[in-house]
Design a protein around this motif. Structure first.
Motif, PDB file in Angstrom:
ATOM      1  N   PRO A   1       0.842  -1.217   0.000  1.00 24.24           N
ATOM      2  CA  PRO A   1       0.000   0.000   0.000  1.00 24.24           C
ATOM      3  C   PRO A   1       0.868   1.255   0.000  1.00 24.24           C
ATOM      4  O   PRO A   1       2.043   1.200   0.295  1.00 24.24           O
ATOM      5  CB  PRO A   1      -0.759  -0.139   1.320  1.00 24.24           C
ATOM      6  N   LEU A   2       0.216   2.410  -0.271  1.00 31.61           N
ATOM      7  CA  LEU A   2       0.865   3.716  -0.175  1.00 31.61           C
ATOM      8  C   LEU A   2       0.379   4.422   1.085  1.00 31.61           C
ATOM      9  O   LEU A   2      -0.759   4.211   1.516  1.00 31.61           O
ATOM     10  CB  LEU A   2       0.541   4.564  -1.406  1.00 31.61           C
ATOM     11  N   PRO A   3       1.205   5.255   1.685  1.00 30.43           N
ATOM     12  CA  PRO A   3       0.770   5.963   2.907  1.00 30.43           C
ATOM     13  C   PRO A   3      -0.335   6.963   2.615  1.00 30.43           C
ATOM     14  O   PRO A   3      -0.423   7.526   1.515  1.00 30.43           O
ATOM     15  CB  PRO A   3       2.051   6.671   3.380  1.00 30.43           C
ATOM     16  N   ALA A   4      -1.194   7.170   3.605  1.00 24.38           N
ATOM     17  CA  ALA A   4      -2.267   8.161   3.474  1.00 24.38           C
ATOM     18  C   ALA A   4      -1.676   9.561   3.538  1.00 24.38           C
ATOM     19  O   ALA A   4      -0.816   9.850   4.367  1.00 24.38           O
ATOM     20  CB  ALA A   4      -3.295   7.962   4.586  1.00 24.38           C
ATOM     21  N   LEU A   5      -2.155  10.415   2.631  1.00 30.84           N
ATOM     22  CA  LEU A   5      -1.644  11.782   2.550  1.00 30.84           C
ATOM     23  C   LEU A   5      -2.789  12.766   2.644  1.00 30.84           C
ATOM     24  O   LEU A   5      -3.937  12.452   2.281  1.00 30.84           O
ATOM     25  CB  LEU A   5      -0.888  11.996   1.233  1.00 30.84           C
ATOM     26  N   PRO A   6      -2.532  13.979   3.116  1.00 32.93           N
ATOM     27  CA  PRO A   6      -3.590  15.003   3.142  1.00 32.93           C
ATOM     28  C   PRO A   6      -4.103  15.294   1.733  1.00 32.93           C
ATOM     29  O   PRO A   6      -3.385  15.118   0.731  1.00 32.93           O
ATOM     30  CB  PRO A   6      -2.892  16.214   3.756  1.00 32.93           C
ATOM     31  N   SER A   7      -5.342  15.767   1.671  1.00 34.78           N
ATOM     32  CA  SER A   7      -6.003  15.980   0.381  1.00 34.78           C
ATOM     33  C   SER A   7      -5.277  16.992  -0.474  1.00 34.78           C
ATOM     34  O   SER A   7      -5.139  16.817  -1.695  1.00 34.78           O
ATOM     35  CB  SER A   7      -7.453  16.433   0.616  1.00 34.78           C
ATOM     36  N   HIS A   8      -4.761  18.090   0.140  1.00 37.87           N
ATOM     37  CA  HIS A   8      -4.137  19.118  -0.681  1.00 37.87           C
ATOM     38  C   HIS A   8      -2.819  18.607  -1.269  1.00 37.87           C
ATOM     39  O   HIS A   8      -2.424  19.011  -2.365  1.00 37.87           O
ATOM     40  CB  HIS A   8      -3.898  20.386   0.140  1.00 37.87           C
ATOM     41  N   ILE A   9      -2.128  17.690  -0.568  1.00 39.12           N
ATOM     42  CA  ILE A   9      -0.896  17.119  -1.121  1.00 39.12           C
ATOM     43  C   ILE A   9      -1.240  16.184  -2.282  1.00 39.12           C
ATOM     44  O   ILE A   9      -0.580  16.196  -3.339  1.00 39.12           O
ATOM     45  CB  ILE A   9      -0.128  16.388  -0.013  1.00 39.12           C
ATOM     46  N   VAL A  10      -2.287  15.355  -2.101  1.00 40.08           N
ATOM     47  CA  VAL A  10      -2.714  14.469  -3.183  1.00 40.08           C
ATOM     48  C   VAL A  10      -3.120  15.281  -4.412  1.00 40.08           C
ATOM     49  O   VAL A  10      -2.784  14.929  -5.559  1.00 40.08           O
ATOM     50  CB  VAL A  10      -3.871  13.570  -2.704  1.00 40.08           C
ATOM     51  N   HIS A  11      -3.799  16.400  -4.181  1.00 36.61           N
ATOM     52  CA  HIS A  11      -4.238  17.245  -5.302  1.00 36.61           C
ATOM     53  C   HIS A  11      -3.035  17.783  -6.069  1.00 36.61           C
ATOM     54  O   HIS A  11      -2.998  17.729  -7.314  1.00 36.61           O
ATOM     55  CB  HIS A  11      -5.095  18.399  -4.776  1.00 36.61           C
ATOM     56  N   HIS A  12      -2.018  18.300  -5.331  1.00 35.81           N
ATOM     57  CA  HIS A  12      -0.845  18.845  -6.011  1.00 35.81           C
ATOM     58  C   HIS A  12      -0.093  17.759  -6.763  1.00 35.81           C
ATOM     59  O   HIS A  12       0.375  17.982  -7.902  1.00 35.81           O
ATOM     60  CB  HIS A  12       0.080  19.517  -4.996  1.00 35.81           C
ATOM     61  N   LEU A  13       0.052  16.578  -6.175  1.00 33.22           N
ATOM     62  CA  LEU A  13       0.750  15.495  -6.859  1.00 33.22           C
ATOM     63  C   LEU A  13      -0.012  15.048  -8.107  1.00 33.22           C
ATOM     64  O   LEU A  13       0.600  14.734  -9.151  1.00 33.22           O
ATOM     65  CB  LEU A  13       0.949  14.309  -5.907  1.00 33.22           C
TER      66      LEU A  13
END
Length: 690
Positions: free
Chosen positions: A585-597
């Motif tokens: 699995p991948l680690p859970a990240l905050p929504s704004h970081i996921v959006h930028h990535l």
């Protein structure tokens, strides 16, 4: 009498001469059996000088003694018996002794003892051999007696008698004999002789040298013992009192062509001070004088007196000792002389009544009363006064009246100069407070300064706290303003997107639907259908973006899902293929970081398809060394990164990717060259992402 103790002797009773000789022979015969073998093994000491020459530790070994000497002094029935031979003197102790007299010749046998000052004999037994004259007395000085060289030996001294007083039980007499400037205490084992006036007589005394001893076996006082008055011989009787010269105090011990004979003199003057210890101070026309009275007399201030006494040099000035008042009559109270502290150290006012004005710096209690410390003009003065219970405040301005006494002096050539002095107040009334000390004393000033410094420190802490709070509030206000400005800008962009891009996409979708309605071959239909789905997806994302700009969503986003959607947008049947690979699995990240990535990956894929004309694009997400890594690789034509990144206007893709990485504290790295494809690597540390 301060004689070293030697316990438990055992003298025999008085017998006839033949019987005593026989008993002595028997004692000598038995002594070899009674004495310890250690003593028998050593030769006995046979002279007094051998006994007194032993060191303390040697005398403590109880060495055998057998000596013959003459009794020169007997302290009492149970006291020390001092004997002297041709070499020196030593002692043993009697027990209910009444048979011996000074002049008896004895044979003494015993063992050594350290004594309290010099070695003696203990466990002593003796035989009286006869009677003879006392050994001759050795002429000595006061220094000889004090040195201890003649201790427990007969001496002869010559001097002037200062006083003769009885002891407390009146069984003995104490005679004070002046040997030059020194006073020797002579203890006579007999009461004073009535009617015999010895004061101021020149006498010769033959007696026993002794002294007072401390716990360290040190001789601290020279004393002479005389068995009775037969040991005193008057050489020159005292002159009559009416023939004594009446002199001024300034002439006392002054130069005389015939020298000073140290006999009594007469001085007349006015009493300026009288103290309970017998000291009185008298002022005549020329000077002031201290007198130590033989008997204390209550003399009121101002009394005119005529005094006789012996001149004696004190610390700085001459005085009278063993003085007696011949005449007295009342008179006016004398006035004190006003002087400064600097005048007192000159010595001119020694023993005189003076008054000084100065500041009181401190005070303390002593066994003799109260001591004040005055200061004026950089000089200090100590004042001794009787205790009266008053507590004088430090810093007060005081006026003190008292007797000036020079304490010490220094000699420079032939001149003696005072070095220190103090005042002796007659009573508590001699100290008057002229003004109270200022409220701002050094202690209070130090306390005020301390409180002020504490207040300043608290103020500094409060100011620092306020500044910190202001900085916090300023930062919070700045963040709020930035947030509001950001919201306003987001809403403006949302409006622009809604009014332009979304409307244009809606029109494009309608046109595609119209083209599809007119009919087309199978391949064109699939292309139109794929284009229609793409436009719908772009339309949906645009609407979602507008909604996100107006009201950001806080729902959790999954990075793998979002990147997979990008790959699903491009299928193999409609053009270049986009492949997605991810570790699980991948680690859970905050929504704004996921959006930028996601936006970074979308931009990289778009650049590969649009500009590099790639046929195959691979997106891979994996973990490496506590970092999240996203790699987007294509097989396109590549490009010159420096020229494209810095040199072309209107190209903002790479700059946008770097700006998004900067917000995430991530790094972006391109590996590309013309004709070799492009690889974009994004590295995000997980601690920053958290």
């Amino acid at each position: 009498m301060s004689l070293p103790p030697t316990p438990h002797p055992s003298p025999p009773r008085q017998r006839r001469a033949a019987g005593m000789a026989m008993a002595w022979g028997l004692c000598v015969a038995l002594s070899g059996l009674i004495l310890p073998s250690a003593h028998a093994a050593e030769a006995p000491l046979t002279t007094a000088v051998e006994v007194r020459s032993l060191r303390e530790e040697e005398a403590a070994k109880k060495l055998p003694v057998e000596l013959r000497g003459t009794v020169v002094f007997i302290e009492g029935p149970n006291g020390a018996i001092v004997i002297q031979d041709s070499t020196a003197g030593t002692y043993f102790r009697g027990q209910n002794e009444t048979s011996l007299q000074p002049g008896d010749e004895v044979q003494v046998k015993g063992v050594t003892t350290p004594g309290t000052y010099l070695p003696g004999i203990e466990q002593a037994s003796y035989v009286k051999l006869g009677h003879r004259e006392l050994p001759p007395a050795l002429p000595t000085t006061y220094a000889d007696i004090l040195s201890g060289r003649y201790f427990f030996q007969r001496i002869a001294v010559e001097g002037i008698v200062h006083a003769v007083v009885p002891t407390s039980d009146e069984s003995r007499s104490i005679l004070t004999l002046a040997l030059g400037q020194d006073l020797l205490e002579v203890r006579i084992c007999a009461p004073p002789q009535e009617g015999r006036l010895l004061t101021d007589s020149r006498v010769r005394i033959e007696g026993l040298a002794a002294g007072g001893v401390n716990q360290r076996r040190q001789l601290v006082q020279a004393i002479a013992w005389v068995h009775d008055w037969s040991g005193l011989q008057v050489i020159k009787p005292a002159p009559p009192e009416n023939e004594m010269p009446l002199i001024s105090g300034s002439k006392l011990l002054a130069f005389d062509a015939l020298g000073q004979d140290r006999h009594r003199v007469r001085i007349a003057g006015t009493v300026i001070a009288a103290f309970p210890d017998g000291e009185i101070f008298v002022r005549d026309d020329a000077t002031a004088l201290r007198m130590q009275m033989l008997k204390h007399l209550p003399l009121p201030l101002g009394t005119r007196v005529e005094v006789i006494g012996f001149p004696k040099m004190q610390r700085f000035s001459a005085s009278l000792v063993h003085a007696q008042v011949l005449r007295q009559e009342p008179g006016p109270v004398p006035a004190a002389i006003a002087v400064s502290l600097a005048d007192l150290i000159k010595g001119k006012h020694d023993n005189d009544l003076v008054t000084v004005t100065a500041d009181l710096t401190s005070s303390f209690q002593t066994e003799d009363g109260h001591v004040l410390v005055l200061q004026e003009g950089g000089r200090s003065l100590r004042v001794q006064m009787p205790a009266d219970g008053r507590q004088l405040p430090a810093g007060a301005r005081v006026q003190v009246t008292g007797i000036c006494l020079v304490d010490s002096n220094t000699a420079s050539g032939t001149t003696s100069t005072p070095r220190s002095a103090h005042l002796r107040a007659r009573s508590a009334s001699d100290v008057a407070v002229l003004s109270a000390p200022p409220w701002w004393t050094a202690r209070r000033l130090a306390l005020a300064v301390g409180l002020l410094l504490l207040a300043m420190a608290l103020c500094a802490l409060w100011i620092a706290f306020l500044r910190r709070q202001v900085r916090r509030q300023t930062q919070a206000l700045r963040r709020q303003i930035q947030h509001e400005a950001t919201l306003e800008e987001r809403q403006r962009i949302a409006r622009e997107f809604h009014d332009t891009l979304e409307q244009g996409l809606t029109g494009l979708a309608l046109r595609l639907d119209a083209v599809k309605a007119r009919g087309a071959d199978e391949k064109s239909g699939r292309l139109l259908q794929a284009s229609r789905r793409l436009v719908s997806q772009i339309h949906e994302e645009t609407r979602s973006l507008v909604s996100e700009l107006r009201q950001p969503s806080h729902e959790a986003l999954d990075l793998k899902t979002e990147l997979a959607k990008i790959a699903e947008e491009h299928t193999n049947d409609c053009g270049p293929a986009v492949e997605f690979q991810a570790d699980s699995p991948l680690p859970a990240l905050p929504s704004h970081i996921v959006h930028h990535l996601k936006m970074i990956a979308r931009e990289a894929v778009t650049n590969a398809l649009k500009h590099a004309q790639a046929l195959h694009v691979v997106m891979r997400v994996h973990m490496q060394s506590q970092c999240l890594r996203i790699a987007v690789a294509d097989d396109g034509q590549g490009f010159d990164f420096e020229a494209r990144h810095h040199g072309q206007a209107g190209r903002f893709g790479c700059i946008g990717i770097e700006e998004r990485c900067e917000k995430l504290n991530a790094t972006a790295h391109w590996r590309t060259a013309p004709g070799q494809g492009t690889v974009l690597e994004i590295t995000l540390p997980l601690n920053t992402a958290a």
